[in-house]
Design a protein around this motif. Sequence first.
Motif, PDB file in Angstrom:
ATOM      1  N   LEU A 284      40.469  32.115  38.120  1.00 13.14           N
ATOM      2  CA  LEU A 284      40.004  33.296  37.409  1.00 13.14           C
ATOM      3  C   LEU A 284      38.573  33.036  36.956  1.00 13.14           C
ATOM      4  N   ALA A 285      37.707  33.983  37.179  1.00 14.17           N
ATOM      5  CA  ALA A 285      36.314  33.827  36.757  1.00 14.17           C
ATOM      6  C   ALA A 285      35.907  35.045  35.944  1.00 14.17           C
ATOM      7  N   CYS A 286      35.171  34.811  34.863  1.00 10.00           N
ATOM      8  CA  CYS A 286      34.730  35.912  34.007  1.00 10.00           C
ATOM      9  C   CYS A 286      33.419  35.537  33.329  1.00 10.00           C
ATOM     10  N   LEU A 287      32.703  36.570  32.881  1.00  7.57           N
ATOM     11  CA  LEU A 287      31.378  36.389  32.290  1.00  7.57           C
ATOM     12  C   LEU A 287      31.354  37.038  30.909  1.00  7.57           C
ATOM     13  N   PHE A 288      30.865  36.279  29.910  1.00 11.37           N
ATOM     14  CA  PHE A 288      30.764  36.773  28.540  1.00 11.37           C
ATOM     15  C   PHE A 288      29.321  36.644  28.074  1.00 11.37           C
ATOM     16  N   ASP A 289      28.928  37.533  27.167  1.00 17.42           N
ATOM     17  CA  ASP A 289      27.587  37.373  26.603  1.00 17.42           C
ATOM     18  C   ASP A 289      27.631  36.309  25.509  1.00 17.42           C
ATOM     19  N   ASN A 290      26.495  36.035  24.911  1.00 19.05           N
ATOM     20  CA  ASN A 290      26.444  34.941  23.939  1.00 19.05           C
ATOM     21  C   ASN A 290      27.147  35.289  22.623  1.00 19.05           C
ATOM     22  N   GLN A 291      27.646  36.496  22.485  1.00 17.71           N
ATOM     23  CA  GLN A 291      28.457  36.879  21.328  1.00 17.71           C
ATOM     24  C   GLN A 291      29.951  36.845  21.637  1.00 17.71           C
ATOM     25  N   GLY A 292      30.285  36.427  22.880  1.00 12.45           N
ATOM     26  CA  GLY A 292      31.687  36.342  23.268  1.00 12.45           C
ATOM     27  C   GLY A 292      32.275  37.649  23.719  1.00 12.45           C
ATOM     28  N   ARG A 293      31.434  38.626  24.118  1.00 14.59           N
ATOM     29  CA  ARG A 293      31.941  39.909  24.616  1.00 14.59           C
ATOM     30  C   ARG A 293      32.024  39.869  26.140  1.00 14.59           C
ATOM     31  N   LEU A 294      33.142  40.385  26.687  1.00 15.51           N
ATOM     32  CA  LEU A 294      33.348  40.349  28.132  1.00 15.51           C
ATOM     33  C   LEU A 294      32.383  41.286  28.849  1.00 15.51           C
ATOM     34  N   GLU A 295      31.727  40.748  29.902  1.00 20.06           N
ATOM     35  CA  GLU A 295      30.858  41.574  30.748  1.00 20.06           C
ATOM     36  C   GLU A 295      31.544  41.921  32.062  1.00 20.06           C
ATOM     37  N   SER A 296      32.190  40.922  32.697  1.00 22.58           N
ATOM     38  CA  SER A 296      32.874  41.198  33.963  1.00 22.58           C
ATOM     39  C   SER A 296      33.863  40.080  34.250  1.00 22.58           C
ATOM     40  N   GLY A 297      34.806  40.374  35.171  1.00 26.41           N
ATOM     41  CA  GLY A 297      35.770  39.374  35.614  1.00 26.41           C
ATOM     42  C   GLY A 297      36.104  39.623  37.069  1.00 26.41           C
ATOM     43  N   ASN A 298      36.569  38.594  37.752  1.00 23.87           N
ATOM     44  CA  ASN A 298      36.920  38.783  39.156  1.00 23.87           C
ATOM     45  C   ASN A 298      38.294  39.431  39.280  1.00 23.87           C
ATOM     46  N   HIS A 299      38.716  39.633  40.535  1.00 21.72           N
ATOM     47  CA  HIS A 299      39.967  40.334  40.806  1.00 21.72           C
ATOM     48  C   HIS A 299      41.157  39.626  40.159  1.00 21.72           C
ATOM     49  N   HIS A 300      41.197  38.297  40.241  1.00 16.67           N
ATOM     50  CA  HIS A 300      42.328  37.546  39.692  1.00 16.67           C
ATOM     51  C   HIS A 300      42.354  37.603  38.168  1.00 16.67           C
ATOM     52  N   PHE A 301      41.186  37.701  37.553  1.00 15.84           N
ATOM     53  CA  PHE A 301      41.119  37.867  36.099  1.00 15.84           C
ATOM     54  C   PHE A 301      41.723  39.217  35.704  1.00 15.84           C
ATOM     55  N   ASP A 302      41.365  40.265  36.459  1.00  9.21           N
ATOM     56  CA  ASP A 302      41.896  41.598  36.163  1.00  9.21           C
ATOM     57  C   ASP A 302      43.406  41.661  36.362  1.00  9.21           C
ATOM     58  N   LEU A 303      43.905  40.976  37.419  1.00  5.39           N
ATOM     59  CA  LEU A 303      45.350  40.966  37.658  1.00  5.39           C
ATOM     60  C   LEU A 303      46.095  40.269  36.527  1.00  5.39           C
ATOM     61  N   CYS A 304      45.455  39.264  35.974  1.00  2.00           N
ATOM     62  CA  CYS A 304      46.102  38.460  34.934  1.00  2.00           C
ATOM     63  C   CYS A 304      46.085  39.161  33.578  1.00  2.00           C
ATOM     64  N   PHE A 305      44.967  39.823  33.247  1.00  2.00           N
ATOM     65  CA  PHE A 305      44.803  40.370  31.895  1.00  2.00           C
ATOM     66  C   PHE A 305      44.696  41.894  31.847  1.00  2.00           C
ATOM     67  N   GLY A 306      44.541  42.544  33.008  1.00  2.00           N
ATOM     68  CA  GLY A 306      44.340  43.985  33.004  1.00  2.00           C
ATOM     69  C   GLY A 306      43.051  44.342  32.278  1.00  2.00           C
ATOM     70  N   ASN A 307      43.074  45.422  31.480  1.00  2.00           N
ATOM     71  CA  ASN A 307      41.885  45.825  30.710  1.00  2.00           C
ATOM     72  C   ASN A 307      42.035  45.506  29.230  1.00  2.00           C
ATOM     73  N   VAL A 308      42.947  44.558  28.934  1.00  2.00           N
ATOM     74  CA  VAL A 308      43.245  44.229  27.536  1.00  2.00           C
ATOM     75  C   VAL A 308      42.144  43.385  26.916  1.00  2.00           C
ATOM     76  N   VAL A 309      41.572  42.469  27.696  1.00  2.00           N
ATOM     77  CA  VAL A 309      40.622  41.497  27.153  1.00  2.00           C
ATOM     78  C   VAL A 309      39.230  42.104  27.030  1.00  2.00           C
ATOM     79  N   THR A 310      38.679  42.006  25.826  1.00  2.00           N
ATOM     80  CA  THR A 310      37.286  42.419  25.596  1.00  2.00           C
ATOM     81  C   THR A 310      36.474  41.315  24.935  1.00  2.00           C
ATOM     82  N   GLU A 311      37.176  40.341  24.344  1.00  2.00           N
ATOM     83  CA  GLU A 311      36.505  39.263  23.626  1.00  2.00           C
ATOM     84  C   GLU A 311      36.994  37.907  24.133  1.00  2.00           C
TER      85      GLU A 311
END
Length: 644
Positions: free
Chosen positions: A118-145
């Motif tokens: 799973l790969a994902c990108l956060f800004d320096n405040q810990g806010r989610l910017e993007s995630g790969n397909h496997h990240f989305d399958l694992c967490f859906g749209n629940v994760v924002t932080e």
Amino acid sequence: MLHTPIWVYDIQRHHIYWANRSALGLWEASSLAELQSRDFSADMAAAIDLLLQRYLGDFQQGRSYNEWWTISPKGVRKQVYLRLSGVQIAGRLMMMTEAVIDADTLYQESSLATGDTLACLFDNQGRLESGNHHFDLCFGNVVTELTQVFSGCDEAFYRRLSHLDEVVSEGECRTLKGMRWFQYQFRHIQQGARILLTMRDITDRKLEELEHRHMAWHDSLTGLLNRYGLMKSLEAYCGLGGRFALVFMDLDNFKLVNDNYGHKAGDRLLERVAGRLKQICPRDVELARLGGDEFTALVPLSQSSERAQEVADLMLSQMSKPLQLSGVPEVTIGGSIGIAIYPDDADDGDNLITRADMAMYQAKQMGRLRWQRFTPSMQQSLHRKLTLKQFLAKAIGRGELSLRYQPQVDVAQGKLIGFEALLRWHNPVLGQVSPGEFIPLAEDMGLIREIGSWVLSTALAQMGEWQRQWQLRVPVSVNLSGFQLSSSLPELVAQQLEEYGVDASLLTLELTETVLMLDMKGCIEILDALSEQGIKIAIDDFGTGYSSLAYLNRLPIDTIKLDRSFVVGLNLPVIRATVAMATSLGLGILAEGVEDAHELAALRAQGCHVFQGFLFSTPMTAQEVAAAGFGIQCKMGHYPLVTA
């Protein structure tokens, strides 16, 4: 031709620069040109693109990676293990990729990493910017932080990441499939001050680790904590600083079941006891089986210690109820309990166990099926034991051990047939110490082999001396500890018989019934080898082991020694049955511990005619034996030594 798929990926231009023929099949490509024409940027998540860009910088520094990747060429999903490294081609750095797909290597490497990355990108405040397909399958749209996937991202974590540039950790978080364990790899991206996170699901490995920990901490038979698990719990409890009690229970009649009906029945009994304890103990009480038939309970306390006593009463009430085991008559085992309290009685786990154990033995001595709280006076008993151990370790070297010889008399024939060599210990400081007190300590300390060897050689030396000085062949019985029973024993005894010039037929070796039952097969081989030399074998304390009598036919036994507990109580049915059995098997029978004339009369009425005890003589020194002319004169009559 190389069978391993290899290709070179141009990270900057998002296409495959070159691939071997094996790689074409992996990528479902009809030709190299067709594969080279594919644009991989179209479906690539921003986090993956940034990860590859980061790899490019790592390749420049000579680093390489081994990772699981999931690819989907033309919709065909494949999981491959990749070896990634940098290669300089056409004036720029590209990524050399080797796909390990052979079964053996996959099996070996699967322990390193499993599952999709799973790969994902956060800004320096810990806010989610993007995630790969496997990240989305694992967490859906629940994760924002970032805190939703990694609970350890406090200020100290951010400082550490910016300082180290990369942090690897493990943790647990909630996914669409429930709680899962992940390995986290954080990379600090200087450009744009972002955080790139790759996550690998390691739940299966963690569950395996937890299972192994459970097995290491718990008793496989009962599921309770084992000794190691108990020590860990004690360590944790002591660290918390609160008051708690250790309730230490030993089953009273477990040996009866184990010896009469076998170890499988004993195991079922232990399982049943553990089940009852689980049912009656409060949920905050931790139960353990230390081994054998010893159970403990860790009981949290308030200021009062009454709760420990209540738990002890509950445990004893269960032990007083009959147990029904398949294939075994209904049994009631009972138990004895000792209680020690932290920090009142001890300041660490080891001492707490020791003192609860001491209190338990006190309960046994006071009548069993009861509990006893540790008291400071028991500490005196412990001090006595430690003192005895210190002196006992040097007793042989200081010449403090000696032998006494107690006559064995055949009343029917009016003769003395031999002596039993009895060990005595006199210490200048402690005085005379009872064998019942120091023999168990010698076994605990591992000294019993050395002491037993000393007893045997000393007795044989004395027999040789009597023969040379008085021209008398004096039969002597010597007790053997179970620790002396080894395959080398027959040869050792043969050497000593030859060394001291003693005929093997004059020596009787005595073993307890319990020792024989511990390893029947091994005992048969050893005792057969001794018997073939002409050495006689006797069973000491017969009747106390509660074992099956069938083994008497399998062992080369010459004599049964009826235990004093039957003599004192004049348990006539048992005595009568034992005499009849010995007679039918052609075995001699000797009653030991005979002290009163009425005991003698009752035993003779049951058919027993060979005796040993104070009624005839106390144990004698070698000099006293010689001075008495190798016979005894007592109120029961005169019994001269008569040997065949």
